[in-house]
Scaffold this active site. Structure first.
Site, PDB file in Angstrom:
ATOM      1  N   GLU A 152      88.380  51.349   3.229  1.00 44.70           N
ATOM      2  CA  GLU A 152      87.802  52.082   2.104  1.00 44.70           C
ATOM      3  C   GLU A 152      87.135  51.105   1.147  1.00 44.70           C
ATOM      4  O   GLU A 152      87.693  50.079   0.781  1.00 44.70           O
ATOM      5  CB  GLU A 152      88.861  52.893   1.373  1.00 44.70           C
ATOM      6  CG  GLU A 152      88.253  53.784   0.297  1.00 44.70           C
ATOM      7  CD  GLU A 152      89.271  54.686  -0.356  1.00 44.70           C
ATOM      8  OE1 GLU A 152      89.333  55.868   0.041  1.00 44.70           O
ATOM      9  OE2 GLU A 152      89.988  54.211  -1.243  1.00 44.70           O
ATOM     10  N   ASP A 171      93.479  51.769   3.781  1.00 43.36           N
ATOM     11  CA  ASP A 171      93.309  52.213   2.400  1.00 43.36           C
ATOM     12  C   ASP A 171      93.890  51.116   1.517  1.00 43.36           C
ATOM     13  O   ASP A 171      95.104  50.971   1.414  1.00 43.36           O
ATOM     14  CB  ASP A 171      94.041  53.539   2.180  1.00 43.36           C
ATOM     15  CG  ASP A 171      93.889  54.057   0.762  1.00 43.36           C
ATOM     16  OD1 ASP A 171      92.863  53.766   0.118  1.00 43.36           O
ATOM     17  OD2 ASP A 171      94.803  54.758   0.289  1.00 43.36           O
ATOM     18  N   ASP A 173      98.633  57.401   0.973  1.00 39.50           N
ATOM     19  CA  ASP A 173      97.878  56.204   1.335  1.00 39.50           C
ATOM     20  C   ASP A 173      97.728  56.091   2.853  1.00 39.50           C
ATOM     21  O   ASP A 173      96.688  55.643   3.345  1.00 39.50           O
ATOM     22  CB  ASP A 173      98.578  54.950   0.793  1.00 39.50           C
ATOM     23  CG  ASP A 173      98.785  55.044  -0.705  1.00 39.50           C
ATOM     24  OD1 ASP A 173      97.931  54.581  -1.461  1.00 39.50           O
ATOM     25  OD2 ASP A 173      99.823  55.610  -1.119  1.00 39.50           O
TER      26      ASP A 173
END
Length: 157
Positions: free
Chosen positions: A67, A7, A141
């Site tokens: 991501e 992430d 996260d």
């Protein structure tokens, strides 16, 4: 297969390494790279580069799931996050790690069946996927990184 979920962020990069065999998913490690906000961006990006390089060298993932930037409500953070994502992709390319990208909507769709699911719903599906005995991280996260890795396990096969 070992999948590194990431992430991206400038302040915090969440990461998680999962191993999948058949339908089973095991969380091998997870954590975050947190950069010092008092440093200039170039130093923070170098810290992400160095720390992620160490993680890749230590755990030797078979592939990575990162991501993808899709839409940001906070326009002040889009550029630094994009820069951090670029550094992350550079590290993965340096180590010849095949890389796959998923938008937040795709991750939510794969994990919950609904692309606009709430964060808590995604977290619940991550917990279900890993099982009760898994030590679950507190940092959003890191949870997001696990979700991104799980998304790849369900999308790649």
């Amino acid at each position: 297969m070992k999948i590194l979920g990431i992430d991206p962020g400038m302040a915090i990069v969440g990461y998680a390494l999962v191993e999948t065999e058949n339908e089973n998913i095991e969380l091998l490690t997870s954590g975050s790279i947190q950069t010092d906000k008092s440093l200039n961006d170039s130093k923070r990006l170098l810290e992400i580069f160095n720390d992620l390089s160490t993680i890749v060298e230590k755990y030797k993932p078979d592939c990575a799931s990162v991501e993808q930037l899709f839409f940001f409500k906070n326009q002040k953070t889009i550029i630094p996050v994009a820069e951090a994502r670029g550094v992350i992709l550079t590290v993965l390319e340096k180590y010849n790690i095949p890389t796959y990208s998923y938008t937040p909507m795709e991750v939510k769709q794969v994990l919950t069946g609904y692309g606009r699911a709430e964060k808590k719903e995604v977290e619940q599906m991550v917990k279900l996927s890993l099982g009760e005995n898994t030590k679950f991280p507190k940092l959003d996260d890191t949870v997001d990184a696990i979700a991104i890795a799980i998304c790849h396990t369900r999308s790649a096969f």
